[in-house]
Design an enzyme around this catalytic site. Structure first.
Site, PDB file in Angstrom:
ATOM      1  N   GLU A  87      19.907  60.685  59.152  1.00 56.92           N
ATOM      2  CA  GLU A  87      20.500  61.667  60.068  1.00 56.92           C
ATOM      3  C   GLU A  87      19.619  61.875  61.300  1.00 56.92           C
ATOM      4  O   GLU A  87      20.105  62.024  62.412  1.00 56.92           O
ATOM      5  CB  GLU A  87      20.643  63.005  59.323  1.00 56.92           C
ATOM      6  CG  GLU A  87      21.165  64.145  60.182  1.00 56.92           C
ATOM      7  CD  GLU A  87      21.422  65.394  59.358  1.00 56.92           C
ATOM      8  OE1 GLU A  87      20.760  65.557  58.306  1.00 56.92           O
ATOM      9  OE2 GLU A  87      22.278  66.205  59.757  1.00 56.92           O
ATOM     10  N   TRP A 144      33.157  66.211  69.844  1.00 58.93           N
ATOM     11  CA  TRP A 144      33.648  66.410  68.487  1.00 58.93           C
ATOM     12  C   TRP A 144      35.181  66.534  68.540  1.00 58.93           C
ATOM     13  O   TRP A 144      35.886  65.708  67.979  1.00 58.93           O
ATOM     14  CB  TRP A 144      32.998  67.646  67.850  1.00 58.93           C
ATOM     15  CG  TRP A 144      31.702  67.317  67.139  1.00 58.93           C
ATOM     16  CD1 TRP A 144      31.487  67.310  65.788  1.00 58.93           C
ATOM     17  CD2 TRP A 144      30.446  66.946  67.721  1.00 58.93           C
ATOM     18  NE1 TRP A 144      30.191  66.938  65.505  1.00 58.93           N
ATOM     19  CE2 TRP A 144      29.530  66.715  66.663  1.00 58.93           C
ATOM     20  CE3 TRP A 144      29.998  66.758  69.028  1.00 58.93           C
ATOM     21  CZ2 TRP A 144      28.212  66.322  66.884  1.00 58.93           C
ATOM     22  CZ3 TRP A 144      28.672  66.374  69.241  1.00 58.93           C
ATOM     23  CH2 TRP A 144      27.807  66.163  68.184  1.00 58.93           C
ATOM     24  N   GLU A 177      27.330  69.721  51.981  1.00 57.47           N
ATOM     25  CA  GLU A 177      28.035  69.628  53.259  1.00 57.47           C
ATOM     26  C   GLU A 177      29.206  68.655  53.114  1.00 57.47           C
ATOM     27  O   GLU A 177      30.317  69.084  52.874  1.00 57.47           O
ATOM     28  CB  GLU A 177      27.079  69.209  54.377  1.00 57.47           C
ATOM     29  CG  GLU A 177      27.734  69.257  55.728  1.00 57.47           C
ATOM     30  CD  GLU A 177      26.824  69.737  56.840  1.00 57.47           C
ATOM     31  OE1 GLU A 177      25.641  69.920  56.613  1.00 57.47           O
ATOM     32  OE2 GLU A 177      27.339  69.920  57.956  1.00 57.47           O
ATOM     33  N   ARG A 200      24.085  66.452  50.317  1.00 55.17           N
ATOM     34  CA  ARG A 200      23.770  67.881  50.335  1.00 55.17           C
ATOM     35  C   ARG A 200      25.060  68.703  50.284  1.00 55.17           C
ATOM     36  O   ARG A 200      26.168  68.152  50.235  1.00 55.17           O
ATOM     37  CB  ARG A 200      22.950  68.232  51.571  1.00 55.17           C
ATOM     38  CG  ARG A 200      23.711  68.097  52.857  1.00 55.17           C
ATOM     39  CD  ARG A 200      22.826  68.487  54.035  1.00 55.17           C
ATOM     40  NE  ARG A 200      23.531  68.343  55.294  1.00 55.17           N
ATOM     41  CZ  ARG A 200      22.993  67.792  56.373  1.00 55.17           C
ATOM     42  NH1 ARG A 200      21.761  67.325  56.352  1.00 55.17           N
ATOM     43  NH2 ARG A 200      23.700  67.723  57.485  1.00 55.17           N
ATOM     44  N   HIS A 221      23.497  59.173  56.760  1.00 53.32           N
ATOM     45  CA  HIS A 221      24.323  59.776  57.798  1.00 53.32           C
ATOM     46  C   HIS A 221      24.692  58.649  58.745  1.00 53.32           C
ATOM     47  O   HIS A 221      23.830  58.095  59.402  1.00 53.32           O
ATOM     48  CB  HIS A 221      23.442  60.776  58.552  1.00 53.32           C
ATOM     49  CG  HIS A 221      24.000  62.131  58.700  1.00 53.32           C
ATOM     50  ND1 HIS A 221      23.986  63.039  57.668  1.00 53.32           N
ATOM     51  CD2 HIS A 221      24.535  62.775  59.758  1.00 53.32           C
ATOM     52  CE1 HIS A 221      24.511  64.183  58.097  1.00 53.32           C
ATOM     53  NE2 HIS A 221      24.858  64.046  59.365  1.00 53.32           N
TER      54      HIS A 221
END
Ligand code: BGC
Length: 893
Positions: free
Chosen positions: A745, A531, A470, A468, A766
């Protein structure tokens, strides 16, 4: 017999063009003998093969070093210069006093100083506008050589993508060069040996440029993030027999034109009109009177660095397994490649001039058999090829990639088949190192899907998804998957490169970005818990898997800045505390126990504080490894403070945790945040929650990677296997039962009841949930890291059968050689074959009630050669084992 092989320099075999000033050398010892190990080594390095052979004018002679070290020995000879080639070999003494010499290997330095570059940045005049892409510029220049050079190197890079050509031949086979970095800070160049492509007399030097990451669309954020058009910087340095040198460089004398590539964008696709091909465009003598002069651009000042990571290349080719026609005015064919993959399609076709073939790509189909493309969002993922009508035409796009299992082809003159259409799989060259197989077909398919998720998302940077609009280097995703990645494939140099990107993406206040390279700071920004912590966790994991202390050294100051940020922005040990005005993070991303289906039900303050304690604890260990004792105790103290704050804020006196989500228990246990006496209560609570949900997990990206580890560690292996075997969602095997060939995902990417999940965010490739892979290798298979001896210098071989598995085999090509752990359970007998590579040792656990039940190669195990019985522990006989192959049996499996 002992032999020495696998000589590598900075993780690579004979690398051409590195810029590490003291490159590290590694080698492998091969021997069938039990207990084979190195006792000393001596490295010799010279500027030529002849000198290495004769031992004269050596650049470095380490002398005999009494040591068992065979990984990462830093070159310590005379200073290395730009373009310098170094030939090297190693002599090794083994435990029997035998001496053996390796074959020779080499490396070559890149361009170490900015003044080594005489080339100028060039490109085409500005075509198109900020919103539209423009045709790919073709650039060229002719030059005369007075003789045949004895050696020639091409150094090339671009902002955007490039392909270089010499005398009608494409140079090299790497794709998507120069790779993706933050081009405003650091641009990688590639080095090619072009000696054989040059000749005395007239030569032509050409290049094709494309938009790529530098100029084209990235994510949903539009085009032109680093430049308004692609730019090239290239030079050939050639050396004649008399030692004289000549430079052929990009400069204002080059010319440019538009060719057959009308559009090329990573997300949108490529359009190629073969009628517009320019025959001989890169041969001497081509007519170029209509070509424009190039524009010359000022140097941006970004650092030019060698490509120390692996190149992206075509890796394999898959034929379609099925093709069918969709009735419509214009015939459309759907081809199924049987595998969700990343790359592009290769056509081999004959047809009428001017016919345009349109190829659309998708991961899934609609119920009516047409392509399902809604989840690709604005990524068009469409390639066009217009035929020139001259016999067989073979074409594949070169400056784009797509994530797909299915394609729709229209305008195709015949029914597509394996001869006319194939899928080319493209990813970074990360050689396979691991294998996991067991008696359960669904789990084997899960492992297959994990590997394909990795192949599909390792294209110079680790991306979240490949299809996609991204395809970003989300730090959290990379952090959770890195350990699994390092089992499946050799990712050491891949992450060496990306951890530099991580540092480039660090904000002045010390926090790491959400996505790396960080093109979108204003809209995505700080990573937040789990993250941003990738900045500490990723170097740490590479250290553990490959014994790489230099990576820790390199990023130590950067990691310190991150911890300082956390300390400054936390309150009384709590990160993301109630009232904190900064970014609270993504929560337990995509866990199903929250109210919005995205961020999960675990408190962000809890996740933040847990990761604060964890990152500080890792920093304590890292500082200790680097010999910084004061730092080490300071970080350990910070970690303790966060741990205490965690307990005070979230843990009740009875050991239950506020909110009670599975992820809160998982983090508390995995990161050792709870006092000893509360741990088993917490583990039981976790089990209770899983049981209450009918043996389902309710964790997202943050909790899932650790859940089975925690269950096994606290005596609930049966629950870990129950989760593994679960086939209804949320579970790892659900997507497998639905025909998934990669990791999804979302746990519920597609369900019978609801069909496709929200197309705004529903990737079928993913890798994050594929993080269970490391547990398969280590716990089901039995190959695990020893905390004290990284890089598998010492191996923990502790398979824990369960869940009805009757056999499992885990293999890992470590830097020391093959590690193998293979067990079979039948009729109450446990058969266990292991291989421990030379120069390493292992602690081996064999299920038994008493050591007397265990034999090795038919003999009582406690008296077998190469091993020592240590103890009985929790139903296992534990042995210290030297290198070699062993076969154990235990009558009490
Ligand atoms: C990405 C994820 C990422 C997340 C965090 C998503 O759009 O696909 O994998 O970690 O955003 O916000």
């Amino acid at each position: 017999m002992t032999t020495i092989s696998h000589l590598t320099c900075e993780y690579k075999t004979d690398p051409l063009g590195i810029d590490v000033l003291r490159p590290r050398l590694s080698w492998q010892m091969q021997s069938d003998r039990r207990g084979a190990r190195q006792t000393a080594y001596r490295i010799l390095a010279a500027a030529t093969q002849e000198n290495l052979g004769s031992g004269k004018d050596l650049l470095w002679d380490s002398g005999k070093v009494v040591s068992d070290r065979s990984l990462h020995v830093a070159y310590d000879g005379s200073t290395l210069l730009s373009g310098q080639r170094v030939c090297w070999k190693v002599q090794v003494w083994d435990e029997l006093g035998g001496e053996v010499e390796s074959p020779s290997a080499w490396w070559e330095m890149g361009l170490l100083k900015r003044c080594d570059w005489q080339a100028h940045w060039i490109g085409a005049p500005f075509w198109g506008g900020p919103r539209t892409s423009s045709p790919a510029p073709y650039l060229r220049k002719e030059f005369q050589l007075s003789g045949q050079p004895v050696s020639a190197r091409l150094y090339a890079t671009a902002v955007g993508l490039y392909e270089c050509w010499l005398n009608g031949v494409r140079v090299g086979d790497a794709l998507l060069t120069p790779g993706w970095t933050d081009y405003s800070k650091r641009i990688q160049y590639q080095v090619y040996d072009v000696t054989d492509l040059l000749r005395s007399g007239a030569n032509a030097f050409g290049a094709i440029l494309a938009d790529g990451w530098g100029v084209g669309n990235i994510a949903w954020l539009g085009r032109q993030h680093y430049a308004d058009r692609p730019m090239l910087l290239a030079q050939i340095v050639l050396t004649y027999a008399d030692g004289s040198q000549e430079w052929i460089v990009t400069d204002r004398n080059w010319k440019t034109t538009q060719g057959p590539i009308l559009e090329s964008d990573m997300l949108m696709g490529e359009s190629y009109d073969a009628r517009r091909e320019i025959p001989d465009w890169c041969n001497a003598g081509c007519e170029v009177s209509s070509w424009w002069p190039v524009e010359v651009f000022a140097d941006s000042g970004a650092a030019l660095c060698a490509t120390n990571g692996p190149a992206v290349k075509s890796q394999e080719v898959l034929p379609p397994v099925n093709a069918y026609k969709i009735p419509a005015l214009k015939p459309r064919w759907i081809c199924d490649f049987g595998q969700n993959l990343v790359g592009h399609v290769r056509l081999c076709v004959r047809g009428e001039k001017g016919t345009t073939i349109i190829i659309r790509h998708a991961e899934a189909l609609n119920p009516d058999g047409t392509l399902y493309t809604t989840n690709l969002r604005t990524a068009r993922n469409t390639d066009h090829y217009t035929l020139k009508g001259e016999g067989e035409e073979i074409w594949e796009p070169r400056f784009t990639f797509h994530g797909f299992r299915y394609i729709e082809v229209s305008g195709f003159p015949v029914k597509p088949d394996a001869d006319s259409i194939s899928a080319v799989v493209v990813h970074s060259e990360i050689p396979p190192t691991g294998k996991f197989e067991c008696s359960d077909a669904l789990i084997n398919q899960l492992q297959h899907n994990i590997v394909w998720g990795q192949k599909g998302n390792f294209a110079d940077v680790p991306t979240d998804c490949p299809q996609r609009d991204e395809r970003l280097g989300w730090t959290g995703d990379a952090q959770v998957f890195i350990r699994t990645a390092a089992f499946n494939r050799d990712v050491a140099s891949f992450f060496t490169k990306w951890t530099l990107d991580l540092e480039d993406a660090q904000y002045p206040n010390g926090v790491y970005a959400s996505v790396v390279p960080n093109i979108v700071e204003w809209s995505i920004g700080e990573g937040g818990p789990a993250w941003a912590d990738a900045g500490v966790i990723c170097p740490w994991m590479i250290y553990r898997c490959y014994g790489d202390t230099r990576l820790l050294e390199t990023h130590y100051a950067s990691m310190q800045r991150f911890i300082d940020f956390l300390t400054k922005t936390s309150k009384d040990g709590l990160r993301c505390y109630d009232g904190y005005e900064g970014w609270l993070g993504n929560g337990d991303w995509l866990a199903l126990d929250g109210s919005d289906g995205r961020e999960g039900g675990t408190s962000k303050e809890l996740i933040g504080t847990a990761f604060y304690a964890y990152s500080c604890a890792l920093m304590g260990k890292i500082a200790c490894i680097l010999g910084k004792e004061q730092d080490s105790s300071d970080y350990a103290a910070l970690s303790a403070e966060a741990r205490e704050a965690f307990v005070k804020r979230f843990v009740h006196a009875d050991g239950t945790i506020k909110g009670g989500t599975q992820t809160s228990y998982v983090l508390a246990l995995e990161f050792d945040l709870l006092p000893e006496e509360l741990r088993s209560v917490a583990a039981s609570e976790l089990v209770r929650s899983i049981r209450e949900r009918g043996d389902h997990l309710s964790t997202g990206f943050v909790g899932t990677p650790y859940i089975n580890w925690v269950l096994g560690r606290f005596g609930h292996l049966d629950t870990a296997y129950a989760l593994l075997y679960q086939t209804t969602w949320p579970s790892w095997l659900y997507s497998v039962t639905q025909g998934g060939t990669t990791i999804w995902e979302r746990w519920d990417g597609w369900t019978q009841e609801k069909g496709f999940q929200d197309p705004k965010m529903n990737s079928f490739n993913h890798y994050a949930y594929g993080a269970i892979g490391a547990w398969l290798y280590a716990v089901a298979g039995g190959i695990d890291l020893d905390a004290e001896q990284p890089g598998y210098k010492h191996i923990l071989m502790h398979p824990r059968p369960g869940g009805g598995l009757t056999n499992a085999t885990a293999e890992l090509q470590s830097m020391y050689g093959l590690i193998r752990s293979a067990w079979t359970l039948a009729d109450g007998r446990f058969d266990y074959s292991i291989t421990v590579p030379p120069n390493t040792s292992a602690t081996v656990y064999v299920p038994a009630e008493a050591v007397a039940q265990v034999t090795e190669n038919g003999q009582a195990a406690h008296s077998a050669d190469g091993m020592t019985f240590l103890r009985m522990e929790d139903g296992f006989a534990v042995f210290a084992v030297d290198s070699g192959s062993y076969h154990f049996t235990s009558s009490q499996g």
